[in-house]
Design a protein around this motif. Structure first.
Motif, mmCIF file in Angstrom:
data_model
loop_
_atom_site.group_PDB
_atom_site.id
_atom_site.type_symbol
_atom_site.label_atom_id
_atom_site.label_comp_id
_atom_site.label_asym_id
_atom_site.label_seq_id
_atom_site.Cartn_x
_atom_site.Cartn_y
_atom_site.Cartn_z
ATOM 1 N N LYS A 325 51.035 -12.521 11.684
ATOM 2 C CA LYS A 325 50.971 -13.410 10.557
ATOM 3 C C LYS A 325 50.882 -12.852 9.217
ATOM 4 O O LYS A 325 51.378 -13.344 8.343
ATOM 5 N N ALA A 326 50.128 -11.620 9.259
ATOM 6 C CA ALA A 326 49.867 -11.128 8.028
ATOM 7 C C ALA A 326 51.422 -10.518 7.399
ATOM 8 O O ALA A 326 51.646 -10.645 6.180
ATOM 9 N N SER A 327 51.943 -10.002 8.303
ATOM 10 C CA SER A 327 53.458 -9.435 7.692
ATOM 11 C C SER A 327 54.160 -10.481 7.225
ATOM 12 O O SER A 327 55.050 -10.622 6.263
ATOM 13 N N LEU A 328 54.393 -11.753 8.126
ATOM 14 C CA LEU A 328 55.119 -12.922 7.679
ATOM 15 C C LEU A 328 54.744 -13.436 6.326
ATOM 16 O O LEU A 328 55.416 -13.830 5.544
ATOM 17 N N GLU A 329 53.268 -13.613 6.387
ATOM 18 C CA GLU A 329 52.662 -13.848 5.004
ATOM 19 C C GLU A 329 52.971 -13.294 3.817
ATOM 20 O O GLU A 329 53.605 -13.518 2.698
ATOM 21 N N TRP A 330 53.102 -11.916 4.065
ATOM 22 C CA TRP A 330 53.482 -10.843 3.168
ATOM 23 C C TRP A 330 55.023 -11.137 2.691
ATOM 24 O O TRP A 330 55.206 -11.205 1.522
ATOM 25 N N LEU A 331 55.903 -11.249 3.552
ATOM 26 C CA LEU A 331 57.073 -11.287 3.583
ATOM 27 C C LEU A 331 57.384 -12.582 2.784
ATOM 28 O O LEU A 331 58.052 -12.747 1.846
ATOM 29 N N GLY A 332 56.767 -13.775 3.219
ATOM 30 C CA GLY A 332 57.098 -14.930 2.577
ATOM 31 C C GLY A 332 56.471 -14.855 1.169
ATOM 32 O O GLY A 332 57.262 -15.449 0.215
ATOM 33 N N GLY A 333 55.328 -14.533 0.790
ATOM 34 C CA GLY A 333 54.837 -14.172 -0.572
ATOM 35 C C GLY A 333 55.970 -13.178 -1.159
ATOM 36 O O GLY A 333 56.065 -13.647 -2.341
ATOM 37 N N PHE A 334 56.366 -12.600 -0.752
ATOM 38 C CA PHE A 334 57.517 -11.515 -1.553
ATOM 39 C C PHE A 334 58.507 -12.199 -2.044
ATOM 40 O O PHE A 334 58.825 -12.111 -3.292
ATOM 41 N N PHE A 335 59.171 -13.049 -0.957
ATOM 42 C CA PHE A 335 60.276 -13.708 -1.455
ATOM 43 C C PHE A 335 60.031 -14.859 -2.291
ATOM 44 O O PHE A 335 60.713 -15.195 -3.186
ATOM 45 N N GLU A 336 58.880 -15.300 -2.126
ATOM 46 C CA GLU A 336 58.260 -16.462 -3.132
ATOM 47 C C GLU A 336 58.180 -15.893 -4.430
ATOM 48 O O GLU A 336 58.809 -16.360 -5.476
ATOM 49 N N ASN A 337 57.730 -14.766 -4.588
ATOM 50 C CA ASN A 337 57.434 -13.770 -5.910
ATOM 51 C C ASN A 337 58.784 -13.729 -6.427
ATOM 52 O O ASN A 337 59.174 -13.910 -7.628
ATOM 53 N N MET A 338 60.004 -13.293 -5.517
ATOM 54 C CA MET A 338 61.146 -12.931 -6.115
ATOM 55 C C MET A 338 62.092 -14.259 -6.562
ATOM 56 O O MET A 338 62.580 -14.021 -7.678
ATOM 57 N N LEU A 339 61.691 -15.307 -5.822
ATOM 58 C CA LEU A 339 62.249 -16.522 -6.274
ATOM 59 C C LEU A 339 61.704 -16.856 -7.651
ATOM 60 O O LEU A 339 62.429 -17.317 -8.663
ATOM 61 N N VAL A 340 60.436 -16.629 -7.967
ATOM 62 C CA VAL A 340 59.763 -17.105 -9.088
ATOM 63 C C VAL A 340 60.276 -16.190 -10.132
ATOM 64 O O VAL A 340 60.574 -16.749 -11.314
ATOM 65 N N PHE A 341 60.226 -14.918 -9.705
ATOM 66 C CA PHE A 341 60.860 -13.849 -10.866
ATOM 67 C C PHE A 341 62.276 -13.930 -11.099
ATOM 68 O O PHE A 341 62.762 -14.183 -12.417
ATOM 69 N N LEU A 342 63.089 -14.541 -10.377
ATOM 70 C CA LEU A 342 64.553 -14.688 -10.574
ATOM 71 C C LEU A 342 64.533 -15.878 -11.378
ATOM 72 O O LEU A 342 65.437 -15.973 -12.405
ATOM 73 N N ILE A 343 64.115 -16.968 -11.260
ATOM 74 C CA ILE A 343 63.864 -18.027 -12.165
ATOM 75 C C ILE A 343 63.391 -17.912 -13.541
ATOM 76 O O ILE A 343 64.007 -18.235 -14.286
ATOM 77 N N ALA A 344 62.343 -17.258 -13.468
ATOM 78 C CA ALA A 344 61.636 -16.946 -14.799
ATOM 79 C C ALA A 344 62.682 -16.126 -15.566
ATOM 80 O O ALA A 344 62.664 -15.915 -16.836
ATOM 81 N N ALA A 345 63.166 -15.153 -14.926
ATOM 82 C CA ALA A 345 64.200 -14.064 -15.610
ATOM 83 C C ALA A 345 65.261 -14.666 -15.904
ATOM 84 O O ALA A 345 66.411 -13.754 -16.285
ATOM 85 N N ALA A 346 65.893 -15.681 -15.382
ATOM 86 C CA ALA A 346 67.086 -16.393 -15.210
ATOM 87 C C ALA A 346 67.958 -16.482 -16.858
ATOM 88 O O ALA A 346 69.081 -15.983 -16.967
ATOM 89 N N PRO A 347 66.995 -16.618 -17.808
ATOM 90 C CA PRO A 347 67.575 -16.621 -19.206
ATOM 91 C C PRO A 347 68.073 -15.340 -19.868
ATOM 92 O O PRO A 347 69.134 -15.168 -20.482
ATOM 93 N N VAL A 348 67.430 -14.241 -19.174
ATOM 94 C CA VAL A 348 67.702 -12.820 -19.362
ATOM 95 C C VAL A 348 68.874 -12.545 -18.544
ATOM 96 O O VAL A 348 70.027 -11.898 -18.996
ATOM 97 N N LEU A 349 68.774 -12.740 -17.221
ATOM 98 C CA LEU A 349 69.512 -12.083 -16.079
ATOM 99 C C LEU A 349 71.102 -12.850 -16.235
ATOM 100 O O LEU A 349 71.825 -12.259 -16.179
ATOM 101 N N ILE A 350 70.987 -14.106 -16.381
ATOM 102 C CA ILE A 350 72.447 -14.881 -16.465
ATOM 103 C C ILE A 350 73.168 -14.347 -17.457
ATOM 104 O O ILE A 350 74.349 -14.042 -17.184
ATOM 105 N N PRO A 351 72.961 -14.238 -18.711
ATOM 106 C CA PRO A 351 73.623 -13.596 -19.631
ATOM 107 C C PRO A 351 74.185 -12.146 -19.461
ATOM 108 O O PRO A 351 75.352 -12.028 -19.663
ATOM 109 N N LEU A 352 73.268 -11.731 -18.912
ATOM 110 C CA LEU A 352 73.759 -10.099 -18.520
ATOM 111 C C LEU A 352 74.890 -10.082 -17.390
ATOM 112 O O LEU A 352 75.588 -9.283 -17.583
#
Lengths: 372, 183
Positions: A325-352
């Motif tokens: 459960k801990a591993s799955l939670e960590w993995l889920g959290g990691f991808f959740e954070n990645m999604l948040v980061f990608l959306i948050a950084a989209a204004p910079v990443l997309i032009p790049l």
């Protein structure tokens, strides 16, 4: 023999057929032509070329991982919606009872908010310490056979469902006709919250209440004491009785006083005696309260599955499940954070990304043009 | 031919490509010369073969043989040249060919000349042309570059037994073809 001769002859014929000197000029010229044809980005040594080609994916992966990690740190996980999620915990605010006579009002440390729970709202008020409300029952005090046992229980509970268990503890206290004299909650980090309860439970309901707590989380520590206050109570009763007798005599003397000086002395003595009576009565009330309502201190710790996976007092099966459960939670959290980061950084990443694609297309076209 | 060199060559690395194709440079040149008859044209065609191979090396499938692949490219380039020039070398006289730079191999009488009398060498050349591309490549490496069976097997990425049997079969076919031509 004939066949062998024929074979040798064919070998010689083939050698003669293929006997052509390959011009050195051709050998050199095709090599030069190939080298000229080599793309400019391949002219570096293979090792450096590999590094150069790998640099962009490595940099992209590094940005993604670091961004995800940073997102996980700066974006605290909000508590799940529910009755207990209405108050803030990020600031590690501690709730504390605003006063013994008003236990259903809890103020934040900064005094800005008020927090109340049903169990607290229903807390009995009959034990306030004011003189007017103190009603010492002499008949009960006279019962020398009554044992005065003060019970205190201290529990530490590890919980993986923190908010639900928090509410359950208060509900159980209310169901046992008890109340919470103080509640505090704080958070050291995400998914690591603590709550401390000081509950007052009627002595006759204490055992059933403790049994009901067994269904909550995992009890990691339990400490119970029973202090006999009978002697102390009896002594206090005797001293109180003496003071009451003294008061009676002083009031008789007051009526018989003949001079003003005697009157003043007697009144002074009456005031001192009254103070002593009040003090002793307060002590008796306190002991009664302690005896009638046991004190239960509950320390609720939030635990993640990884914490419980490391616990030694549970079965290996539970530890394995919790570890998974801990591993799955960590993995889920990691991808959740990645999604948040990608959306948050989209204004910079997309032009790049667009700029990089355009650069590649232009470069490819130039190269094709050059080759043609 | 290491996998690493193949990967590098596919990415356009010239050094890796040269290292892979150098063993076949003679075979490519000889095939071009056989088709075009003129040394200068053969040299240009062979060089063009290498450049075209470099440009399309990404499409080279590793399971196929590099020598045969180069042979096909050289063959197609030579055919294009012949078509463009309307050159029909079958009809070209030896004198004209000599004037334009053709240098037929082995002019002095040798034991093999004794064996291959008259048009036998032409018959042999024609017979070679009827062989599958792989066998022609193997013959060129064996008799043109004087490579050992082991080396041929290594650079063609073929089992040694396959090389030996393919060459043996090719020679048998040639022998029959030459005998038929003599009769």
């Amino acid at each position: 023999m004939k066949k062998k001769t024929a074979s040798d002859a064919l070998d010689r014929a083939l050698t003669a057929l293929y006997q052509t000197d390959v011009p050195e000029a051709y050998k050199a010229s095709w090599r030069d032509a190939v080298k000229r044809e080599e793309p400019s980005d391949m002219k570096s040594t293979p090792r450096l070329a590999w590094l150069r080609r790998a640099a962009l994916p490595i940099a992209a992966a590094a940005v993604l991982i670091i961004g995800t990690a940073v997102t996980g740190v700066i974006a605290p996980k909000t508590p799940e919606p529910g009755p207990a999620a209405d108050y803030e915990i990020q600031t590690a605010s501690a709730y504390k009872a605003s006063g013994a006579g008003d236990v259903n009002n809890f103020d934040f440390a900064d005094g800005n908010a008020v927090f109340a729970t049903p169990a607290m709202a229903s807390a009995p008020r009959g034990y306030a310490e004011t003189e007017d409300e103190a009603a010492y029952d002499m008949e009960e005090a006279a019962d020398a056979d009554t044992r005065k046992i003060v019970r205190t229980v201290s529990l530490t509970i590890a919980s993986t469902i923190f908010e639900r268990d928090y509410e359950t503890i208060l509900s159980l206290a209310e169901a046992a006709d008890g109340y919470a004299s103080s509640v505090s909650m704080y958070s050291q980090q995400i998914d690591k919250r603590y709550a401390s309860f000081e509950l007052r439970i009627p002595e006759e309901n204490l055992d059933s209440f403790l049994s009901s707590l067994d269904g909550i989380g995992r009890t990691t520590d339990r400490y119970e004491t029973a202090t006999d206050k009978t002697t102390q109570y009896a002594d206090t009763q005797l001293r109180l009785q003496t003071q009451l007798d003294k008061m009676t005599r002083l009031q008789e003397l007051l009526l018989k006083a003949e001079s003003v000086e005697d009157l003043l002395d007697i009144e002074s003595e009456i005031a001192d005696t009254q103070y002593e009576i009040d003090s002793l009565q307060s002590s008796l009330n306190y002991i009664d309260r302690q005896v009638d309502y046991a004190t239960v201190s509950v320390y609720l710790q939030e635990q993640t599955p990884s914490d419980t996976a490391a616990a030694e007092d549970i079965t290996i099966g539970e530890r394995l499940v919790n570890g998974l459960k801990a591993s799955l939670e960590w993995l889920g959290g990691f991808f959740e954070n990645m999604l948040v980061f990608l959306i948050a950084a989209a204004p910079v990443l997309i032009p790049l990304i667009i700029a990089y694609i355009v650069y590649r297309i232009v470069r490819k076209r130039r190269k094709a043009k050059k080759q043609s | 031919m290491t996998e690493r060199m193949l990967r590098q060559a596919k990415r356009g690395n010239a050094e890796a490509f040269i290292a892979l194709c150098a063993p076949f440079e003679g075979m490519v040149y000889r095939h071009c010369l056989q088709m075009l008859k003129i040394r200068a044209d053969a040299q240009d065609a062979a060089q063009e073969t290498m450049l075209r191979a470099l440009r399309s090396f990404q499409s080279f499938e590793e399971r196929s043989e590099l020598g045969t692949w180069l042979y096909k490219i050289a063959h197609n380039i030579c055919l294009d040249i012949l078509k463009r020039a309307h050159r029909r070398h079958e009809n070209a006289s030896l004198d004209k060919l000599r004037e334009s730079g053709f240098d037929p191999p082995a002019g002095n009488p040798t034991p093999e000349d004794e064996y291959i009398r008259g048009g036998e060498q032409d018959a042999l050349r024609e017979a070679v042309r009827t062989l599958p591309e792989r066998q022609q490549t193997l013959l060129s490496l064996r008799y043109g570059d004087q490579m050992s069976y082991a080396k041929i097997a290594r650079i063609m990425k073929l089992p040694l037994g396959t090389v030996k049997s393919a060459l043996s079969r090719a020679k048998e076919d040639l022998r029959v073809a030459v005998q038929d031509a003599n009769q």
